[in-house]
Design a protein around this motif. Structure first.
Motif, PDB file in Angstrom:
ATOM      1  N   VAL A  26      30.034  45.257  32.793  1.00  0.00           N
ATOM      2  CA  VAL A  26      30.730  45.365  31.209  1.00  0.00           C
ATOM      3  C   VAL A  26      31.786  46.268  31.214  1.00  0.00           C
ATOM      4  CG1 VAL A  26      30.266  46.128  29.044  1.00  0.00           C
ATOM      5  CG2 VAL A  26      28.672  44.822  30.038  1.00  0.00           C
ATOM      6  N   ARG A  27      31.779  47.355  31.921  1.00  0.00           N
ATOM      7  CA  ARG A  27      33.102  48.599  32.122  1.00  0.00           C
ATOM      8  C   ARG A  27      34.080  47.942  33.011  1.00  0.00           C
ATOM      9  NH1 ARG A  27      30.211  54.276  33.207  1.00  0.00           N
ATOM     10  NH2 ARG A  27      29.075  54.466  31.495  1.00  0.00           N
ATOM     11  N   SER A  28      33.569  47.186  34.010  1.00  0.00           N
ATOM     12  CA  SER A  28      34.707  46.497  34.808  1.00  0.00           C
ATOM     13  C   SER A  28      35.524  45.381  33.904  1.00  0.00           C
ATOM     14  CB  SER A  28      34.058  45.513  35.931  1.00  0.00           C
ATOM     15  OG  SER A  28      34.999  44.898  36.838  1.00  0.00           O
ATOM     16  N   SER A  29      34.741  44.578  33.082  1.00  0.00           N
ATOM     17  CA  SER A  29      35.480  43.492  32.521  1.00  0.00           C
ATOM     18  C   SER A  29      36.371  44.468  31.290  1.00  0.00           C
ATOM     19  CB  SER A  29      34.408  42.649  31.636  1.00  0.00           C
ATOM     20  OG  SER A  29      33.459  43.272  30.681  1.00  0.00           O
ATOM     21  N   ARG A  30      35.944  45.271  30.637  1.00  0.00           N
ATOM     22  CA  ARG A  30      36.784  46.198  29.900  1.00  0.00           C
ATOM     23  C   ARG A  30      38.089  46.652  30.355  1.00  0.00           C
ATOM     24  NH1 ARG A  30      32.330  49.639  26.339  1.00  0.00           N
ATOM     25  NH2 ARG A  30      31.450  48.054  25.242  1.00  0.00           N
ATOM     26  N   ARG A  31      37.918  47.079  31.735  1.00  0.00           N
ATOM     27  CA  ARG A  31      39.231  47.571  32.416  1.00  0.00           C
ATOM     28  C   ARG A  31      39.993  46.158  32.659  1.00  0.00           C
ATOM     29  NH1 ARG A  31      35.552  50.224  35.831  1.00  0.00           N
ATOM     30  NH2 ARG A  31      35.112  52.510  35.078  1.00  0.00           N
ATOM     31  N   GLN A  32      39.583  45.185  33.061  1.00  0.00           N
ATOM     32  CA  GLN A  32      40.194  44.044  33.400  1.00  0.00           C
ATOM     33  C   GLN A  32      40.885  43.333  32.413  1.00  0.00           C
ATOM     34  OE1 GLN A  32      38.121  41.179  35.622  1.00  0.00           O
ATOM     35  NE2 GLN A  32      39.766  39.864  36.213  1.00  0.00           N
ATOM     36  N   PHE A  33      40.044  43.487  31.093  1.00  0.00           N
ATOM     37  CA  PHE A  33      40.815  42.651  29.800  1.00  0.00           C
ATOM     38  C   PHE A  33      40.725  43.689  28.862  1.00  0.00           C
ATOM     39  CE2 PHE A  33      38.532  39.398  32.213  1.00  0.00           C
ATOM     40  CZ  PHE A  33      39.742  38.572  32.541  1.00  0.00           C
TER      41      PHE A  33
END
Length: 551
Positions: A525-532
């Motif tokens: 989830v944290r990675s997806s927030r950084r990516q988008f």
């Protein structure tokens, strides 16, 4: 006087961008190209910890290497690295599968490797969390648990715990079980990766990691469950058990072709034992143990086999635990059972193999595959039905935990039978198909790990090897020479107490697996927030009226 907040906001935005860039910084092209062969090499090293090489020290190093290779890589690249690690690990570890068929070996390996691809993705993601060595170990055991149960019953052969016998890690088996020991190995490897990656910047943390590693070996050596101490036999009731290894004639790897002689060998060995007992040359056993497939036909329907077993039981005059193939409830079904054959001819106590081998002992999706005309499927005309017994066998008043061949690698039947009062463990195995391969050594090592985990004596009876007696502390008391007809007669102390691993192992597994899954989801989830990231106009809707006025 409005510019100051705007300037501050731009500074914060720049800092956030710098932080995000540092988190997603990718290694150089040359480094990335070197990682795939390094991942495969790490997989080979992990296999090198098991038989036939048994270089145990390689295990945490292999885990550390994989974790380091997964630092700061994309999810797609993590899949590649994990798949290569898993392929190399499984192909090398299960090379004995070629005895069944090269096609089976090549089909099994990618399925198992896919789990390591999943593990690699999760490890790459949790590597962005604080305390990532811990989360890495949780992820590893979660993947092992999934791999050990699905699909088609799972494949637990590659669990890290099995290769820790004769190392300090194994001393933890009676405390935290196989799952906990796999966790410790993965944690050690991940911590080593942390020390190599960040140790120079954090010397205090590196020193603490070294101290913790020393405690891993020292604590269980100082504090041991009662059944594993030097006085574990004192004052306990005992039984004498005779484990028969009858041998398989010829090349030793085609039991079905010579099954009549195999049964005759076990009958004759038991008759010889009876004569020795009568002459005072051997102690009277309380029961006799025959291996899996000591009779490859239904002894209740084949008169010659029935007569031979009855003759052996009458001569020794004690119960005989027979490994028999018994006709199933349907014409196209068969059962692999351990039968407690009493001197009066009754066989009320039975254990049915809980984990038949897919495409080896039964054919999944047989009706769907029937039209494909696969020749190998014709070699398995009847499907073996799995058992579900969770109670130990009652053999001459002794509560015996019976396991058949690959059952020893699975947790369910073993732990349930011990929790329900099992006092000792027997492993009935054939392994004739794997004559001359490392499979026999690997399975015997797993049996040693199980002895330590349960705090009970484990007696292994194989048709032609490896047969032997394993003490509760994992030491080998007796081991018969493979490819010979021989008998191991031993006195076994019966244990009623349960190790912490038996009492709490399932809870330990559940907690560690849940932690691993939660960490992977959080990191994703944290990675997806950084990516988008949310754009500015989206953020406005979350601001309070006062924030909008101030801005």
């Amino acid at each position: 006087m409005q510019p100051a907040p705007a300037t501050s906001a731009r500074v914060r935005s720049a800092e956030a961008g710098t932080t995000a860039a540092s988190l997603t910084r990718q290694p150089g092209r040359r480094t990335l190209l070197a990682r795939p062969p390094a991942a495969a090499l790490a997989g080979f090293a992990a296999a090198g910890a098991s038989a036939p090489w048994e270089q145990r020290w390689l295990l945490p190093l292999a885990v550390a290497a994989l974790v380091l290779l997964l630092r700061r890589v994309s999810v797609r690249y993590a899949v590649v690295l994990g798949l290569l690690f898993g392929l190399a690990y499984t192909l090398a570890l299960t090379s004995w599968m070629r005895a069944v068929g090269t096609d089976a070996w090549l089909l099994l390996s990618p399925v198992v490797a896919a789990y390591y691809a999943v593990a690699a993705v999760a490890i790459a993601l949790v590597g962005r969390l604080r305390g990532w060595p811990w989360w890495t170990a949780c992820v590893w055991v979660a993947v092992e648990a999934a791999m050990s149960s699905w699909p088609l019953g799972g494949f637990p052969w590659t669990r890290l715990a099995w290769a820790t016998v004769d190392t300090p890690f194994a001393l933890w088996l009676p405390w935290i079980g196989a799952t906990g020991v796999s966790f410790l190995v993965a944690l050690a490897g991940a911590t080593l990766a942390w020390v190599l990656h960040e140790g120079k910047a954090r010397p205090a943390g590196a020193a603490a990691a070294i101290v913790a590693a020393l405690l891993v070996g020292a604590v269980p050596a100082l504090f041991r469950p009662e059944s594993l101490t030097s006085s574990w036999e004192t004052g306990r009731p005992t039984v004498t058990v005779a484990a028969v290894q009858g041998d398989v004639p010829g090349a030793g790897n085609d039991l079905v072709a010579v099954h009549e002689q195999v049964t005759a060998n076990h009958v004759q060995a038991t008759l010889d034992l009876a004569r020795r007992v009568e002459a005072g040359a051997a102690p009277q056993p309380d029961f006799v143990l025959w291996p899996e497939n000591s009779t490859a036909v239904d002894p209740f329907r084949d008169e010659e086999t029935n007569a031979g077993i009855s003759r052996a039981v009458a001569a020794i005059d004690v119960p005989l635990l027979v490994g028999a193939i018994v006709d199933g409830p349907r014409p196209d079904a068969v059962l692999n059972q351990g039968l407690v054959w009493l001197p009066d001819g009754s066989t009320d106590e039975r254990y049915t193999k809980r984990h038949p081998v897919p495409f080896g002992e039964y054919v999944p999706f047989r009706s769907q595959l029937a039209g494909l005309q696969i020749g190998r499927l014709d070699m398995i005309p009847r499907d073996m039905i799995a058992g579900a017994r969770s109670r130990p066998l009652n053999v001459a008043g002794t509560r015996v935990v019976d396991l058949i061949c690959f059952d020893v690698a699975y947790d369910d039947s073993l732990i349930a039978q011990v929790q329900n009062g099992g006092q000792m463990v027997t492993v009935q195995t054939s392994n004739a198909t794997f004559t001359g391969t490392s499979q026999q050594q690997q399975q015997f090592t797993i049996s040693r790990a199980r002895a330590m985990e349960t705090g009970r004596t484990v007696i292994v009876a194989s048709t032609n090897g490896i047969s032997g007696v394993i003490a509760p502390d994992g030491t080998v008391r007796q081991q018969l020479e493979p490819r010979t007809t021989d008998i191991a007669v031993t006195e076994v102390a019966l244990v009623d107490s349960q190790t912490p691993a038996v009492r709490h192992g399932s809870l330990i597994k559940l907690v560690l697996c849940l932690m691993g899954v939660a960490a992977a989801i959080t990191a994703a989830v944290r990675s997806s927030r950084r990516q988008f990231p949310l754009r500015g106009h989206h953020l406005k809707s979350w601001r309070t009226p006062r924030e909008r006025v101030d801005t």
